[in-house]
Write an enzyme that holds these catalytic residues in place. Structure first.
Site, PDB file in Angstrom:
ATOM      1  N   GLU A 154       0.843  -1.188   0.000  1.00 57.29           N
ATOM      2  CA  GLU A 154       0.000   0.000   0.000  1.00 57.29           C
ATOM      3  C   GLU A 154       0.890   1.254   0.000  1.00 57.29           C
ATOM      4  O   GLU A 154       1.840   1.309   0.789  1.00 57.29           O
ATOM      5  CB  GLU A 154      -0.908   0.017   1.231  1.00 57.29           C
ATOM      6  CG  GLU A 154      -1.985   1.071   1.146  1.00 57.29           C
ATOM      7  CD  GLU A 154      -2.976   1.016   2.300  1.00 57.29           C
ATOM      8  OE1 GLU A 154      -4.117   1.431   2.115  1.00 57.29           O
ATOM      9  OE2 GLU A 154      -2.592   0.569   3.395  1.00 57.29           O
TER      10      GLU A 154
ATOM     11  N   ALA B  83       0.726  -1.814  10.958  1.00 56.80           N
ATOM     12  CA  ALA B  83       0.266  -3.085  10.402  1.00 56.80           C
ATOM     13  C   ALA B  83      -0.283  -2.827   9.012  1.00 56.80           C
ATOM     14  O   ALA B  83      -0.478  -1.693   8.593  1.00 56.80           O
ATOM     15  CB  ALA B  83      -0.800  -3.712  11.301  1.00 56.80           C
TER      16      ALA B  83
ATOM     17  N   GLU C 171      -3.274  -4.604   6.134  1.00 61.13           N
ATOM     18  CA  GLU C 171      -4.413  -5.506   6.052  1.00 61.13           C
ATOM     19  C   GLU C 171      -4.382  -6.431   4.850  1.00 61.13           C
ATOM     20  O   GLU C 171      -5.421  -6.687   4.209  1.00 61.13           O
ATOM     21  CB  GLU C 171      -5.705  -4.691   6.037  1.00 61.13           C
ATOM     22  CG  GLU C 171      -5.938  -3.825   4.799  1.00 61.13           C
ATOM     23  CD  GLU C 171      -5.434  -2.402   4.903  1.00 61.13           C
ATOM     24  OE1 GLU C 171      -5.910  -1.541   4.152  1.00 61.13           O
ATOM     25  OE2 GLU C 171      -4.550  -2.140   5.745  1.00 61.13           O
ATOM     26  N   ASN C 172      -3.238  -6.994   4.499  1.00 60.56           N
ATOM     27  CA  ASN C 172      -3.192  -7.967   3.413  1.00 60.56           C
ATOM     28  C   ASN C 172      -4.243  -9.048   3.658  1.00 60.56           C
ATOM     29  O   ASN C 172      -4.367  -9.568   4.769  1.00 60.56           O
ATOM     30  CB  ASN C 172      -1.818  -8.625   3.341  1.00 60.56           C
ATOM     31  CG  ASN C 172      -0.690  -7.627   3.366  1.00 60.56           C
ATOM     32  OD1 ASN C 172      -0.668  -6.679   2.592  1.00 60.56           O
ATOM     33  ND2 ASN C 172       0.253  -7.824   4.275  1.00 60.56           N
TER      34      ASN C 172
ATOM     35  N   GLU D 284      -7.026  -4.127  11.718  1.00 58.22           N
ATOM     36  CA  GLU D 284      -6.709  -4.869  10.496  1.00 58.22           C
ATOM     37  C   GLU D 284      -7.770  -5.923  10.208  1.00 58.22           C
ATOM     38  O   GLU D 284      -8.090  -6.187   9.039  1.00 58.22           O
ATOM     39  CB  GLU D 284      -5.326  -5.506  10.600  1.00 58.22           C
ATOM     40  CG  GLU D 284      -4.195  -4.551  10.937  1.00 58.22           C
ATOM     41  CD  GLU D 284      -4.158  -3.317  10.052  1.00 58.22           C
ATOM     42  OE1 GLU D 284      -4.431  -3.440   8.839  1.00 58.22           O
ATOM     43  OE2 GLU D 284      -3.867  -2.223  10.564  1.00 58.22           O
TER      44      GLU D 284
ATOM     45  N   HIS E 134     -10.719  -4.528   8.433  1.00 56.37           N
ATOM     46  CA  HIS E 134     -10.418  -4.298   7.013  1.00 56.37           C
ATOM     47  C   HIS E 134     -10.731  -5.523   6.148  1.00 56.37           C
ATOM     48  O   HIS E 134     -10.916  -5.375   4.932  1.00 56.37           O
ATOM     49  CB  HIS E 134      -8.936  -3.969   6.836  1.00 56.37           C
ATOM     50  CG  HIS E 134      -8.594  -2.525   6.973  1.00 56.37           C
ATOM     51  ND1 HIS E 134      -9.268  -1.531   6.323  1.00 56.37           N
ATOM     52  CD2 HIS E 134      -7.591  -1.909   7.677  1.00 56.37           C
ATOM     53  CE1 HIS E 134      -8.721  -0.359   6.617  1.00 56.37           C
ATOM     54  NE2 HIS E 134      -7.706  -0.564   7.436  1.00 56.37           N
TER      55      HIS E 134
ATOM     56  N   GLU F  38      -9.836   3.675   6.298  1.00 59.36           N
ATOM     57  CA  GLU F  38      -9.100   3.697   7.557  1.00 59.36           C
ATOM     58  C   GLU F  38      -9.982   4.143   8.734  1.00 59.36           C
ATOM     59  O   GLU F  38      -9.865   3.627   9.845  1.00 59.36           O
ATOM     60  CB  GLU F  38      -7.873   4.594   7.436  1.00 59.36           C
ATOM     61  CG  GLU F  38      -6.873   4.133   6.397  1.00 59.36           C
ATOM     62  CD  GLU F  38      -6.328   2.729   6.654  1.00 59.36           C
ATOM     63  OE1 GLU F  38      -6.505   2.192   7.768  1.00 59.36           O
ATOM     64  OE2 GLU F  38      -5.727   2.159   5.730  1.00 59.36           O
TER      65      GLU F  38
END
Length: 859
Positions: A127, A278, A280-281, A312, A315, A334
């Site tokens: 990102e 962190a 959020e993959n 996360e 997300h 966010e």
């Protein structure tokens, strides 16, 4: 930096293309500088014969084949990071073979060598648009596709992506790859993902330690869980505590979102040298490995880690399942995750006071950001990638979350969550804009949100609320009005839903007698409900922290605050009062010395450790930057005296004992104080219950270095005791904090060389800009402006932004610093994103000068 895609280019590409799938093959066994990356992407074009481009950064391109036809690899534009694609068919297959570069900046595929055992660890950070550092792709959020990865890795490694592996070849169990070796290894083949955006794809690889578990639902189905960290940190990994929060989050979010977790497994990986908190993959969340606590920390750190875990996780639905179309709506991504993480903490975990922490940390961040000259509407205008990369700020995260909290108060929590459920049902696996969410909330609540959106999301700046009243001879209100103010540059007066609390001093402390909730609209709002009520000791506008606004206290309430703030019983109103005092100090409405005395007198009455630690940080900032320089030493001595006494009186082994000790060490200035710091370090002084562990030792040593009581020999000796990545960072920070012109010069040369890995670079910068050494930094004003343009142009986005912000001479609090900044802006006309950061630095110096003038007048 990677290619600076514009919003217009992204729109054009999205209109033209529909991307179906990626097949990516990576070879991680080719050496320490580059890795093999082969990508096959299938996509449709709305126009046959049209041309476009695909993104690829920092690569050596070996083959490009489009629909069976070989294209010239020399057509690759390395500067822009683009491969041109001419003559598209209706359906296309592109194959690109390239060698891509490992990163040491925390962007793309980052490579780290553990100093403990020389093991190699990799992880990605994509990102906003760094996926094309690892594989060839259309790197924008609204061109979703499926991703199927095949990875050749050294034997003995763990390899993690968004999906679980469907096949894993190789013998396994062999010794992990060491730095510099090229080793044949096993092959990992992963199942294809659902349709997701490039920026949430991920790869994490290396000899990671893993703890496996699961979250089991009531119906018997389960989500596989994995918790990972480097092998040398395994002894410190409290996986059970992490899994507990994870299970609480899944139970809560699956219930309130009304749909199951959308991916096949959930891994959480604590990785080295991470630039953010962190990421959020999808199904493979990466975290800053500082969240693996190798030394004792207070509960505030565990609360913050839990909030990050839940942020996360939120997300996975809001961001990963349903994704913004372009980065204009980054704020919503966010802000929603921030709001939901705090709501989950308050309702589903042991941290029931998380809204107090939110008011104390997130909203303070938002108020600070919203008063900078670079403030912007929550719904920001993002013309290109470089613009969004400086927009991960207090407005995008904290103001947005605060405004969502206000929206929830407006439409009702049940209606809000029901609207969100409808939004997920309608847009799952797709891309949206703000109006899609607002429409779903309007349908459920019946509220027209167009005016709310215009007022709250499309305007910048923060309002200030003040009570105005009159009382009769008996002390009863004869009138009561809430005054709303706005800065001339941002004149919007908004509609607020807020509460007014009346607090009295009693034998049980300061407690709320009455609460009135109302809508405040315009410059003046009368409150007839309070007429005839007896004036309390404390009037608190925005009680319960319902709206987003700065608050001020009337003179009677301010006297109560100064004399008795420690008597306020409830944590949230106490935190709001502390926030008001801090904001008044920053705005030069309260003298810095009065704020320091308030903290010294009242901090022992604070029962929330997160608030305590925030107050102590703010007090140090105030005395070091906002106090009249002539009073500064006295202010530090007052803080150190207070904290020394509190540390000795605190319950042995408690969080407060540790917090007071850490803050004392950071404030120590006198010979007596520094002797006590030295004694704690060498063991000749002992506080019952306090363990002087590795990180506390570094904190104590750093203060001795800063004050000239220790130097290079002591730093080297401590580093020898702590031959870890964290030890390397601590040593670098201490070396840069040695109070000599020679040490500053050496640190500066390392900083501007561009050769330091990202984590050591940030640590060196942190030691270089030591507030107690402002005089040593004066020569670096001109040097900063001589370098910042080059750095911005040549370095990666994160590294250059860090330099622009952290190396800015904000500690040289003089008019000349402001003048030098303005001259640079006028003469050099830097890119908008850099100009923004420079204007923020200039504003900080101007604010400090105003605060110093106020404090000097009080003296």
């Amino acid at each position: 930096m990677a290619g600076n895609l514009t919003r217009d280019e992204a729109r054009d590409r999205a209109r033209l293309l529909a991307v179906e799938s990626y097949e990516v093959e990576l070879d991680l066994t080719t050496g320490s500088e580059r890795f093999g990356s082969t990508t096959v992407v299938r996509f449709a074009s709305a126009e046959t014969g049209a041309s476009t481009f695909i993104d690829l950064h920092g690569a050596v391109v070996r083959e490009v084949t489009l629909n069976g036809n070989a294209l010239d690899p020399a057509s690759y534009d390395a500067e822009k990071g683009r491969v041109p694609l001419p003559g598209l068919a209706a359906d296309n297959e592109l194959r690109v073979v390239a060698d891509c570069a490992y990163s040491r900046s925390g962007e793309g595929l980052h490579r780290f060598v553990d100093p403990v055992d020389d093991s190699v660890y990799l992880y990605t950070q994509f990102e906003t648009a760094d996926a094309h550092r690892m594989y060839t792709c259309f790197d924008q959020p609204d061109l979703k596709a499926t991703f199927e990865l095949t990875v050749k890795a050294p034997e003995g490694w763990e390899v993690v992506t968004n999906e679980a592996p469907k096949a894993h070849g190789g013998s396994g169990g062999a010794s992990p790859q060491k730095d510099g070796e090229s080793v044949e290894g096993g092959t990992w083949r992963f199942a294809p993902t659902p349709k997701i955006s490039t920026y949430i794809t991920a790869l994490i690889a290396g000899p990671y330690h893993v703890v496996r578990d699961e979250y089991r639902r009531a119906d018997g189905t389960a989500i596989p869980l994995g918790v990972y960290c480097r092998a040398s940190l395994a002894e410190h990994l409290d996986a059970d505590a992490i899994v507990d929060v994870t299970r609480q989050g899944f139970a809560y979010f699956e219930r309130v979102f009304g749909r199951p977790y959308p991916f096949a497994k959930y891994d959480q990986l604590f990785v080295p040298e991470f630039n953010a908190g962190a990421m959020e993959n999808a199904g493979a969340v990466t975290f800053l490995e500082d969240y693996v606590f190798r030394s004792r920390v207070t509960d505030a750190a565990y609360e913050r880690r839990a909030e990050t875990i839940l942020h996360e996780m939120a997300h996975m639905w809001f961001g990963d399942l349903v994704t913004m179309r372009w980065w204009d709506d980054l704020w919503l991504n966010e802000s929603f995750a921030t709001y939901m993480s705090v709501l989950c903490q308050a309702e589903a975990t042991k941290w029931k006071g998380s809204w107090t922490t939110f008011a104390n940390l997130e909203k303070a961040w938002a108020y600070r950001q919203d008063q900078l000259p670079s403030t912007h509407p929550i719904a920001a205008d993002i013309p290109d990638i470089r613009a969004v990369e400086v927009n991960f700020d207090g407005i995008t995260y904290a103001k947005g979350a605060s405004v969502l909290k206000q929206l929830v108060a407006y439409v009702g929590l049940d209606n809000f969550l029901e609207g969100v459920r409808g939004y997920f049902d309608r847009h799952a696996w797709g891309n949206t804009v703000l109006t899609d969410l607002l429409g779903a909330l309007e349908e459920r609540s019946g509220r027209d949100l167009a005016a709310w959106s215009k007022e709250w999301l499309e305007t910048a700046g923060v309002n200030t609320m003040r009570p105005e009243y009159e009382v009769d001879a008996d002390g009863n209100f004869t009138s009561f009005t809430v005054l709303q103010e706005a800065k001339a540059d941002y004149p919007t007066l908004r509609s607020h839903r807020l509460a007014i609390g009346l607090y009295d001093r009693t034998d049980e402390g300061i407690v709320r007698r009455e609460r009135v909730e109302l809508d405040v609209v315009g410059a003046r709002t009368d409150v007839p409900q309070l007429v005839g009520r007896k004036r309390p000791d404390l009037v608190l506008v925005n009680d319960d922290d319902l709206t987003y606004a700065k608050i001020r206290l009337d003179e009677h309430s301010r006297r109560t605050l100064i004399e008795h703030i420690g008597e306020i019983r409830e944590s949230l109103p106490r935190a709001l009062c502390w926030s008001a005092a801090w904001d008044m100090t920053r705005d030069a409405e309260m003298a810095t010395r009065d704020y320091i005395r308030l903290v010294a007198k009242g901090v022992s009455g604070v029962t929330d450790i997160s608030v305590t630690q925030t107050l102590l940080r703010q007090a140090r900032t105030a005395v070091q930057q906002y106090a009249d320089p002539g009073w500064r030493e006295e202010g530090l001595a007052l803080l150190a005296d207070t904290l020394s006494e509190l540390a000795r009186r605190a319950e042995p082994g408690s969080d407060f004992q540790l917090a007071y000790t850490q803050a004392f060490a950071a404030s120590a200035v006198s010979d007596e104080h520094l002797a006590f710091v030295q004694g704690l370090l060498d063991g000749s002084q002992v506080l019952d219950g306090l363990t002087v562990d590795t990180d506390l030792r570094w904190s104590l040593l750093r203060r001795l270095v800063i004050t000239g009581r220790a130097g290079r020999a002591e730093i080297d000796a401590e580093h020898e005791r702590d031959r870890t990545a964290a030890g390397e960072r601590h040593a670098a920070a201490c070396a840069a904090a040695i109070p000599s012109a020679e040490a500053k010069s050496a640190a500066w040369e390392k900083i501007v060389s561009g050769d330091l890995p990202n984590a050591v670079y940030r640590a060196t910068l942190g030691g270089f800009v030591e507030p107690d050494q402002a005089a040593l930094l004066v020569p670096y004003v001109d040097r900063y402006f001589a370098e910042v343009g080059r750095v911005w142009k040549e370095w990666t986005s994160d590294m250059s932004q860090t330099f622009a912000e952290a190396a800015y001479p904000f500690l040289v609090i003089e008019q000349s610093t402001i003048d030098r900044t303005e001259a640079y802006l006028a003469d050099e006309k830097p890119p908008p994103a850099l100009a923004r950061l420079l204007s923020e630095g200039r504003d900080g110096v101007a604010r400090a000068l105003r605060a110093r003038a106020k404090d000097a007048a009080a003296g």
